[in-house]
Structures are given as C-alpha cells and as structure tokens.
Write a protein that holds these residues in place. Structure first.
Motif, PDB file in Angstrom:
ATOM      1  N   GLY A  84       0.809  -1.211   0.000  1.00  0.00           N
ATOM      2  CA  GLY A  84       0.000   0.000   0.000  1.00  0.00           C
ATOM      3  C   GLY A  84       0.840   1.256   0.000  1.00  0.00           C
ATOM      4  O   GLY A  84       0.500   2.253  -0.634  1.00  0.00           O
ATOM      5  N   ARG A  85       1.971   1.226   0.707  1.00  0.00           N
ATOM      6  CA  ARG A  85       2.843   2.390   0.729  1.00  0.00           C
ATOM      7  C   ARG A  85       3.373   2.694  -0.663  1.00  0.00           C
ATOM      8  O   ARG A  85       3.433   3.842  -1.088  1.00  0.00           O
ATOM      9  CB  ARG A  85       4.004   2.168   1.706  1.00  0.00           C
ATOM     10  CG  ARG A  85       3.639   2.367   3.157  1.00  0.00           C
ATOM     11  CD  ARG A  85       4.874   2.416   4.020  1.00  0.00           C
ATOM     12  NE  ARG A  85       5.525   1.116   4.093  1.00  0.00           N
ATOM     13  CZ  ARG A  85       5.287   0.242   5.051  1.00  0.00           C
ATOM     14  NH1 ARG A  85       4.424   0.516   5.992  1.00  0.00           N
ATOM     15  NH2 ARG A  85       5.913  -0.924   5.076  1.00  0.00           N
ATOM     16  N   LYS A  86       3.760   1.637  -1.396  1.00  0.00           N
ATOM     17  CA  LYS A  86       4.283   1.860  -2.736  1.00  0.00           C
ATOM     18  C   LYS A  86       3.178   2.286  -3.693  1.00  0.00           C
ATOM     19  O   LYS A  86       3.366   3.134  -4.554  1.00  0.00           O
ATOM     20  CB  LYS A  86       4.967   0.595  -3.244  1.00  0.00           C
ATOM     21  CG  LYS A  86       6.211   0.218  -2.472  1.00  0.00           C
ATOM     22  CD  LYS A  86       6.980  -0.890  -3.135  1.00  0.00           C
ATOM     23  CE  LYS A  86       7.616  -0.417  -4.416  1.00  0.00           C
ATOM     24  NZ  LYS A  86       8.466  -1.431  -5.033  1.00  0.00           N
ATOM     25  N   SER A 122       8.157   5.157   7.333  1.00  0.00           N
ATOM     26  CA  SER A 122       7.141   5.782   6.478  1.00  0.00           C
ATOM     27  C   SER A 122       6.720   7.134   7.040  1.00  0.00           C
ATOM     28  O   SER A 122       6.591   8.122   6.305  1.00  0.00           O
ATOM     29  CB  SER A 122       5.924   4.868   6.352  1.00  0.00           C
ATOM     30  OG  SER A 122       6.246   3.683   5.674  1.00  0.00           O
ATOM     31  N   LEU A 123       6.504   7.190   8.353  1.00  0.00           N
ATOM     32  CA  LEU A 123       6.105   8.451   8.978  1.00  0.00           C
ATOM     33  C   LEU A 123       7.184   9.522   8.798  1.00  0.00           C
ATOM     34  O   LEU A 123       6.882  10.684   8.502  1.00  0.00           O
ATOM     35  CB  LEU A 123       5.828   8.220  10.461  1.00  0.00           C
ATOM     36  CG  LEU A 123       4.529   7.475  10.788  1.00  0.00           C
ATOM     37  CD1 LEU A 123       4.560   6.942  12.218  1.00  0.00           C
ATOM     38  CD2 LEU A 123       3.324   8.385  10.599  1.00  0.00           C
ATOM     39  N   GLN A 168      13.035   6.345   1.360  1.00  0.00           N
ATOM     40  CA  GLN A 168      13.286   7.581   0.625  1.00  0.00           C
ATOM     41  C   GLN A 168      13.421   7.288  -0.859  1.00  0.00           C
ATOM     42  O   GLN A 168      12.842   7.973  -1.707  1.00  0.00           O
ATOM     43  CB  GLN A 168      14.565   8.239   1.122  1.00  0.00           C
ATOM     44  CG  GLN A 168      14.385   9.187   2.292  1.00  0.00           C
ATOM     45  CD  GLN A 168      15.676   9.880   2.599  1.00  0.00           C
ATOM     46  OE1 GLN A 168      16.428   9.443   3.459  1.00  0.00           O
ATOM     47  NE2 GLN A 168      15.956  10.941   1.889  1.00  0.00           N
ATOM     48  N   GLN A 169      14.205   6.271  -1.162  1.00  0.00           N
ATOM     49  CA  GLN A 169      14.426   5.925  -2.561  1.00  0.00           C
ATOM     50  C   GLN A 169      13.161   5.388  -3.218  1.00  0.00           C
ATOM     51  O   GLN A 169      12.847   5.722  -4.359  1.00  0.00           O
ATOM     52  CB  GLN A 169      15.558   4.893  -2.661  1.00  0.00           C
ATOM     53  CG  GLN A 169      16.917   5.442  -2.275  1.00  0.00           C
ATOM     54  CD  GLN A 169      17.987   4.367  -2.298  1.00  0.00           C
ATOM     55  OE1 GLN A 169      17.724   3.199  -2.044  1.00  0.00           O
ATOM     56  NE2 GLN A 169      19.201   4.766  -2.595  1.00  0.00           N
ATOM     57  N   GLU A 170      12.412   4.541  -2.478  1.00  0.00           N
ATOM     58  CA  GLU A 170      11.233   3.923  -3.061  1.00  0.00           C
ATOM     59  C   GLU A 170      10.070   4.896  -3.204  1.00  0.00           C
ATOM     60  O   GLU A 170       9.359   4.874  -4.216  1.00  0.00           O
ATOM     61  CB  GLU A 170      10.789   2.737  -2.198  1.00  0.00           C
ATOM     62  CG  GLU A 170      11.763   1.567  -2.217  1.00  0.00           C
ATOM     63  CD  GLU A 170      11.274   0.420  -1.349  1.00  0.00           C
ATOM     64  OE1 GLU A 170      10.244   0.598  -0.648  1.00  0.00           O
ATOM     65  OE2 GLU A 170      11.912  -0.645  -1.365  1.00  0.00           O
ATOM     66  N   LEU A 171       9.870   5.744  -2.192  1.00  0.00           N
ATOM     67  CA  LEU A 171       8.686   6.597  -2.174  1.00  0.00           C
ATOM     68  C   LEU A 171       8.932   7.980  -2.760  1.00  0.00           C
ATOM     69  O   LEU A 171       8.038   8.569  -3.366  1.00  0.00           O
ATOM     70  CB  LEU A 171       8.168   6.742  -0.745  1.00  0.00           C
ATOM     71  CG  LEU A 171       7.787   5.441  -0.021  1.00  0.00           C
ATOM     72  CD1 LEU A 171       7.244   5.733   1.368  1.00  0.00           C
ATOM     73  CD2 LEU A 171       6.765   4.650  -0.821  1.00  0.00           C
ATOM     74  N   LEU A 172      10.131   8.515  -2.560  1.00  0.00           N
ATOM     75  CA  LEU A 172      10.408   9.881  -2.998  1.00  0.00           C
ATOM     76  C   LEU A 172      11.333   9.952  -4.199  1.00  0.00           C
ATOM     77  O   LEU A 172      11.460  11.009  -4.814  1.00  0.00           O
ATOM     78  CB  LEU A 172      11.015  10.683  -1.839  1.00  0.00           C
ATOM     79  CG  LEU A 172      10.142  10.823  -0.585  1.00  0.00           C
ATOM     80  CD1 LEU A 172      10.871  11.651   0.462  1.00  0.00           C
ATOM     81  CD2 LEU A 172       8.814  11.449  -0.915  1.00  0.00           C
TER      82      LEU A 172
END
Length: 290
Positions: free
Chosen positions: A76-78, A116-117, A153-157
């Motif tokens: 879900g985060r991705k 994540s937070l 950081q790398q995966e989400l941003l």
C-alpha cells in the motif's frame, strides 16, 4: 405332564437356535466387508483416524495451512506513493509544524512504519522530526531505522539519500551525512529528564567555578545547557501512538506549548491517517496561555 414340558422345552430350544441363525445371517449381510454398512463403518473409522492424527501433528507442520494476512502495508505504501501530491498537501495546510515528535508507547515498534512516517514528514515539508520510544529501542537500533528510512526515501520519494541529515541525540555518537534539511533525531528517556539533570549539574559546576552566578539561570541559559535538542526548536506537534495516555517522558522541558494528537497505533498507519492529524493541527487554535 412331563411329556408336555419336554415338548415345550424342545420348542423353546428350537426357537432360540433359529434366532441365533437369523442374527448371524443379518450380521453377514449388513456388516460384511463389501456391504454398504461395512463401507460406511470403514469410512467413518478412517475419518476418525485422520482427525486424531491431525490433532497430534506439531504446530510447525500445520503452519503451512494457516491463514496468513497479506502484507498489504508495504504494498500500500508503494501503491499510494505520490510525492507531488504530498508536497501539494503540505503547501495547502494553513499551518505546518516545523518540528514533529513521533512518540511510540506500544511494546512492539515497527521500523518500516516509523520510516514511512519520517519520509511523509519530509515529503510535506516538515523540517525537524524526533522519534522516541520509552524503552529506547529505536535509539539502540538507530542504524536499522536509518537503513529503513533511506530505503523508503528511494522507493517513495525517488530522492538522493544524501540530501537528508540523520542526527542522533547523543552527541558522542552523532551520525551526520550532510548539513541540510530536514533533520531527524532519535531520542530515548535519557534525553529527557536525565538531560535536565545533567544541565543542572553543569550549571552548578559553573557557579562553583565562579563562571556563572545563581541569578544567571533563566530559560535561555537552560536551553543552551541541554544537549539532547541543541539546534532543534521545541516541538510544535507530537503524534503519540498507542493506548497509553502519556508521552512517557518525551522532552518534558520543551513541550510547554506543544499540541499533542493521539493515534491508535503506528503499525500499518496510512498516509491519510497521518495527513488527517496534520489537518487537525492546522485548524487548532493555540492561544499561548492567553
């Protein structure tokens, strides 16, 4: 008379023999190996034996068949990763906290969810983030938390990890990458009341050496003597996770006007829950004691 009794006895004896013969024939017909009743009995016996074996199988052997909840949190985060939306959300808020404290009162901390937070704080534009748990688990395992933050950081941003500073509160073991924002500090109880005690001892030592006077002590002097939050502003917002109605010693000197919002858990927390707390902070009226 005796002849009649003998005849009656022979009749009853013959009737008993006939009954036994009939029962033997019925058992042969209904209980034989190839009969329906026999097959039903053998099937029931097999089911009972299988059930007995299942009850005796070790838990490790049956674990394969256990229902496992799908790991939807990471997926879900991705799936919900949307840096541009997060930046817009931060700019749309009427008031954005400059320093957010993430306080975990639960027994089992989740490194992935805490990371994540922290990344969401970075994404919406929060400059300072403090992570705290009463047992000091995050601080003792700060490298593990750091790795998870850099990974997300790398995966989400999709950002270069070296753009962010991770600084731990104990100054002797500070791990700084580059001096740029946002900045993270991982705190434990020793950075709260214990740090105040150290500051008081240091001030007393300065007075004993006649480098300070007792009348010199004020809020600014004590702020400068505190080492755990040097270079950090006081928290504007604390997000407390868990069922305990307490922040368990998180920076007692610095939270005089801090807004505190409680959330049920940090485990599997969604961005919507996080942003909802920021919206609540943005709309709250802080009167600064007036």
């Amino acid at each position: 008379m005796s002849g009649a009794l003998e005849s009656l006895w022979r009749f009853l004896h013959g009737l008993l023999f006939a009954q036994r013969a009939l029962l033997a024939w019925l058992r042969e017909q209904l209980g034989g190996r190839g009969s329906r009743l026999g097959r039903w009995r053998r099937g029931a016996a097999s089911v009972a034996a299988a059930a007995s074996r299942a009850l005796l199988v070790p838990a490790a052997a049956t674990e394969f068949f256990a229902f496992h909840k799908p790991a939807a949190a990471a997926a879900g985060r991705k799936a919900l990763s949307n840096p541009s939306r997060w930046r817009r959300d931060g700019k749309a808020l009427q008031k954005l906290p400059g320093h957010v404290g993430l306080v975990v009162t639960e027994e089992e901390p989740s490194y992935a969810d805490m990371a994540s937070l922290v990344v969401w704080c970075m994404a919406v534009g929060i400059s300072y983030v403090s992570v705290y748990d009463h047992d000091g688990i995050f601080k003792r395992n700060n490298s593990r938390l750091m790795d998870e933050i850099l990974k997300q950081q790398q995966e989400l941003l999709n950002l270069d990890c070296s753009k962010y500073t991770v600084e731990f509160a104990n100054q002797d073991k500070t791990d700084q990458v580059l001096n740029c924002q946002p900045t993270l500090k991982v705190l434990s109880p020793e950075d709260g009341k214990t740090d105040i005690v150290r500051a008081a001892q240091k001030f007393c030592h300065l007075v004993a050496q006649q480098q300070r006077k007792c009348t010199d002590l004020d809020v600014n002097v004590l702020d400068n003597l505190l080492s755990s939050t040097k270079g950090f502003p006081d928290p504007d917002l604390i997000l407390k996770f868990g069922p305990v109605d307490s922040i368990l010693g998180f920076l007692p000197w610095h939270i005089r006007v801090t807004e505190i919002i409680s959330l049920p858990s940090h485990v599997n927390i969604s961005y919507e829950d996080f942003f909802s707390a920021l919206c609540h902070y943005a709309t709250c009226e802080q009167r600064w004691g007036k």
